[in-house]
Design a protein around this motif. Structure first.
Motif, PDB file in Angstrom:
ATOM      1  N   UNK A  30       0.846  -1.194   0.000  1.00 56.76           N
ATOM      2  CA  UNK A  30       0.000   0.000   0.000  1.00 56.76           C
ATOM      3  C   UNK A  30       0.878   1.239   0.000  1.00 56.76           C
ATOM      4  N   UNK A  31       0.614   2.144  -0.924  1.00 53.27           N
ATOM      5  CA  UNK A  31       1.323   3.420  -1.015  1.00 53.27           C
ATOM      6  C   UNK A  31       0.319   4.528  -0.715  1.00 53.27           C
ATOM      7  N   UNK A  32       0.608   5.310   0.315  1.00 52.20           N
ATOM      8  CA  UNK A  32      -0.310   6.364   0.751  1.00 52.20           C
ATOM      9  C   UNK A  32       0.055   7.676   0.062  1.00 52.20           C
ATOM     10  N   UNK A  33      -0.918   8.272  -0.602  1.00 47.33           N
ATOM     11  CA  UNK A  33      -0.732   9.516  -1.344  1.00 47.33           C
ATOM     12  C   UNK A  33      -1.596  10.607  -0.733  1.00 47.33           C
ATOM     13  N   UNK A  34      -0.951  11.700  -0.325  1.00 50.74           N
ATOM     14  CA  UNK A  34      -1.674  12.874   0.154  1.00 50.74           C
ATOM     15  C   UNK A  34      -1.628  13.948  -0.928  1.00 50.74           C
ATOM     16  N   UNK A  35      -2.786  14.368  -1.374  1.00 52.50           N
ATOM     17  CA  UNK A  35      -2.922  15.436  -2.361  1.00 52.50           C
ATOM     18  C   UNK A  35      -3.351  16.706  -1.633  1.00 52.50           C
ATOM     19  N   UNK A  36      -2.487  17.711  -1.628  1.00 53.62           N
ATOM     20  CA  UNK A  36      -2.816  18.975  -0.974  1.00 53.62           C
ATOM     21  C   UNK A  36      -3.409  19.940  -2.003  1.00 53.62           C
ATOM     22  N   UNK A  37      -4.604  20.443  -1.685  1.00 55.78           N
ATOM     23  CA  UNK A  37      -5.238  21.423  -2.557  1.00 55.78           C
ATOM     24  C   UNK A  37      -5.632  20.823  -3.891  1.00 55.78           C
ATOM     25  N   UNK A  38      -5.558  21.663  -4.923  1.00 53.49           N
ATOM     26  CA  UNK A  38      -5.904  21.209  -6.267  1.00 53.49           C
ATOM     27  C   UNK A  38      -7.251  21.739  -6.721  1.00 53.49           C
ATOM     28  N   UNK A  39      -7.319  22.176  -7.969  1.00 50.03           N
ATOM     29  CA  UNK A  39      -8.579  22.640  -8.545  1.00 50.03           C
ATOM     30  C   UNK A  39      -9.474  21.429  -8.794  1.00 50.03           C
ATOM     31  N   UNK A  58      -1.774  -5.574  -9.278  1.00 44.86           N
ATOM     32  CA  UNK A  58      -2.064  -6.509  -8.194  1.00 44.86           C
ATOM     33  C   UNK A  58      -0.995  -6.470  -7.112  1.00 44.86           C
ATOM     34  N   UNK A  59       0.108  -5.737  -7.372  1.00 46.66           N
ATOM     35  CA  UNK A  59       1.217  -5.693  -6.416  1.00 46.66           C
ATOM     36  C   UNK A  59       1.244  -4.421  -5.582  1.00 46.66           C
ATOM     37  N   UNK A  60       0.699  -3.314  -6.128  1.00 42.90           N
ATOM     38  CA  UNK A  60       0.704  -2.024  -5.439  1.00 42.90           C
ATOM     39  C   UNK A  60      -0.700  -1.444  -5.473  1.00 42.90           C
ATOM     40  N   UNK A  61      -1.151  -0.930  -4.345  1.00 44.29           N
ATOM     41  CA  UNK A  61      -2.428  -0.228  -4.271  1.00 44.29           C
ATOM     42  C   UNK A  61      -2.198   1.147  -3.648  1.00 44.29           C
ATOM     43  N   UNK A  62      -2.823   2.156  -4.236  1.00 45.62           N
ATOM     44  CA  UNK A  62      -2.688   3.528  -3.744  1.00 45.62           C
ATOM     45  C   UNK A  62      -3.847   3.839  -2.808  1.00 45.62           C
ATOM     46  N   UNK A  63      -3.503   4.393  -1.651  1.00 49.03           N
ATOM     47  CA  UNK A  63      -4.507   4.894  -0.714  1.00 49.03           C
ATOM     48  C   UNK A  63      -4.478   6.419  -0.798  1.00 49.03           C
ATOM     49  N   UNK A  64      -5.548   7.010  -1.303  1.00 42.15           N
ATOM     50  CA  UNK A  64      -5.585   8.436  -1.624  1.00 42.15           C
ATOM     51  C   UNK A  64      -6.299   9.225  -0.539  1.00 42.15           C
ATOM     52  N   UNK A  65      -5.706  10.372  -0.183  1.00 42.91           N
ATOM     53  CA  UNK A  65      -6.347  11.283   0.766  1.00 42.91           C
ATOM     54  C   UNK A  65      -6.117  12.718   0.307  1.00 42.91           C
ATOM     55  N   UNK A  66      -7.198  13.504   0.238  1.00 47.14           N
ATOM     56  CA  UNK A  66      -7.084  14.918  -0.093  1.00 47.14           C
ATOM     57  C   UNK A  66      -6.953  15.731   1.191  1.00 47.14           C
ATOM     58  N   UNK A  67      -6.059  16.714   1.145  1.00 46.49           N
ATOM     59  CA  UNK A  67      -5.806  17.556   2.308  1.00 46.49           C
ATOM     60  C   UNK A  67      -5.864  19.025   1.907  1.00 46.49           C
ATOM     61  N   UNK A  68      -6.126  19.876   2.892  1.00 46.26           N
ATOM     62  CA  UNK A  68      -6.234  21.308   2.629  1.00 46.26           C
ATOM     63  C   UNK A  68      -4.871  21.891   2.264  1.00 46.26           C
ATOM     64  N   UNK A  88       3.801   9.567  -0.366  1.00 44.38           N
ATOM     65  CA  UNK A  88       3.911  10.538  -1.451  1.00 44.38           C
ATOM     66  C   UNK A  88       3.054  11.748  -1.094  1.00 44.38           C
ATOM     67  N   UNK A  89       3.550  12.945  -1.431  1.00 48.30           N
ATOM     68  CA  UNK A  89       2.774  14.167  -1.228  1.00 48.30           C
ATOM     69  C   UNK A  89       2.853  15.030  -2.480  1.00 48.30           C
ATOM     70  N   UNK A  90       1.742  15.690  -2.798  1.00 46.87           N
ATOM     71  CA  UNK A  90       1.749  16.712  -3.849  1.00 46.87           C
ATOM     72  C   UNK A  90       1.701  18.054  -3.141  1.00 46.87           C
ATOM     73  N   UNK A  91       2.786  18.843  -3.252  1.00 41.61           N
ATOM     74  CA  UNK A  91       2.925  20.070  -2.475  1.00 41.61           C
ATOM     75  C   UNK A  91       3.604  21.157  -3.311  1.00 41.61           C
ATOM     76  N   UNK A  92       3.686  22.339  -2.733  1.00 42.38           N
ATOM     77  CA  UNK A  92       4.388  23.464  -3.341  1.00 42.38           C
ATOM     78  C   UNK A  92       5.891  23.181  -3.356  1.00 42.38           C
TER      79      UNK A  92
END
Length: 422
Positions: A30-39, A58-68, A88-92
């Motif tokens: 499991x790979x945890x992805x935090x997405x900050x903001x975004x249109x 079948x080997x990797x699953x993404x766990x997605x969470x949106x954040x302010x 993983x994070x999507x940030x400035x």
């Protein structure tokens, strides 16, 4: 106190006592992805891209969470301290320096194929995610600041798009009696104001800091001239009377409803004005941000460039799997080869600007030109605090509380105190 004095000992200690819970062969990772903001368009794409990835692997699953968006730094600090959080994070891009130094982000040089990946991205954006010779994020989208033009207003008044500050000032009398201002911008005590001042500073050859980042430089000749220009526009009625209280939303509403001809914006503008205000995009054009006839300081004339990066955290237990996710979603996905206005920024991928690429962006060539000449905010750990001081200075000058020189000198003193702590 410099935050690294607190974080580095804690971070090292936590790593030393942490258990080995890395993935084992054959197990689902499991790979945890935090997405900050975004249109909205970006968020919708992310949801679908994650669903497609999870369905195909079948080997990797993404766990997605949106954040302010506003919680980026606090989230990175807290997760770095405890050594646990997203992979993983999507940030400035500005966090690449601070958290690259602290160990909160993972250097991409650790991956053998990074040189090949690096070659696929526009060269000038890499400097924005670099610290001490290493890169701590993949630049995904860039947001160069340009001049948004209401072509209907300009055509009705028989006017050309200005290229210099003098030409902008010369437009003013042509708007007399129309109920329309030549120019609008956020001027309140908010970061939107700092983000409109900086393109003018950069165009005039100014910079935020001196060469070694030990002192403010935005109060030099370029900064003073830029702020004097804005104050003159305001005092002559060429800016909205209420602009000194505007944030982004008030400014967007003013421009989009035909009350001003020009505004300093970026690739988000097209989607915002159409989606939020039903603005007729046939009346939108983009141009380069005007500047003085000649740079006022010995730096090249640039424009402001923001970059959104996708980064792997320094405490992840699954860096290789996280890298697979990053490449699949933010490098190899076809969405990045066709600049799309609903994504909130233009791609950094070189292939997006190849001959024959089709895009719904208005004046993509202007955005690309600005992006190639863009310069970001310095990646200083206290840059948000510094941005606030700059915004305060612009606001004080626009309201007449202080002269442009007094306002910038006061802000520079405050910033120098901040810099002395680092």
């Amino acid at each position: 106190m410099y935050v690294k004095r607190i974080l580095i000992p804690l971070f090292v200690g936590l790593i030393a006592c942490g258990g080995d819970d890395r993935p084992r062969p054959g197990e689902l990772t499991t790979v945890v992805l935090w997405e900050f903001g975004g249109v909205p368009g970006l968020r919708a794409w992310v949801r679908q891209a994650v669903a497609d990835f999870n369905a195909a692997r079948s080997d990797i699953q993404i766990e997605l969470e949106f954040r302010d968006w506003a919680t980026q730094r606090e989230s990175l600090i807290s997760t770095t301290i405890v050594g646990d959080g997203p992979d993983i994070v999507r940030v400035h891009h500005k966090y690449s320096v601070e958290f690259g130094e602290l160990g909160g982000l993972y250097a991409l040089e650790n991956f053998p194929d990074f040189p090949e990946v690096k070659e696929r991205i526009l060269d000038n954006v890499w400097e924005l995610v670099e610290y001490d010779g290493k890169h701590y994020g993949l630049p995904v989208t860039m947001l160069p600041f340009v001049l948004a033009v209401n072509t209907d207003i300009m055509a009705r008044l028989g006017l050309e798009v200005p290229k210099t500050w003098d030409e902008m000032l010369a437009l003013g009398p042509k708007f007399a009696g129309t109920g329309i201002e030549p120019f609008t911008m956020p001027g309140g005590v908010n970061l939107d104001t700092a983000y409109r001042f900086l393109p003018l500073l950069y165009k005039a050859g100014g910079r935020v800091f001196n060469e070694d980042w030990s002192a403010a430089a935005f109060d030099g000749p370029a900064g003073q001239a830029a702020l004097e220009f804005l104050v003159e526009m305001k005092n002559k009625g060429y800016l909205p009377a209420g602009s000194a209280a505007y944030r982004f939303d008030e400014n967007a509403a003013h421009w989009s409803t035909g009350k001003a001809a020009l505004s300093i914006e970026g690739p988000w503008w097209q989607d915002i004005v159409q989606g939020n205000y039903d603005f007729d995009l046939n009346n939108l054009a983009l141009a380069q941000v005007p500047g003085p006839a000649e740079p006022l300081e010995p730096h090249p004339s640039r424009t402001l460039l923001d970059v959104i990066m996708i980064a792997i955290t320094g405490y992840t237990k699954v860096p290789n799997e996280a890298w697979e996710v990053v490449k699949a979603l933010d490098l190899d996905h076809p969405v990045w080869r066709n600049p799309n206005p609903t994504m909130g920024g233009i791609p950094t991928l070189k292939a997006a600007y190849a001959e024959g690429v089709q895009s719904d962006y208005i004046d993509l060539d202007q955005l690309a030109t600005a992006g190639a000449n863009g310069l970001g905010w310095p990646g200083h750990p206290a840059i948000t605090q510094i941005q606030r001081h700059i915004a305060d200075a612009v606001n004080m000058a626009l309201t007449g509380s202080l002269s442009p020189k007094e306002a910038l000198d006061f802000a520079a003193e405050e910033v120098n105190e901040v810099l002395s702590d680092y």
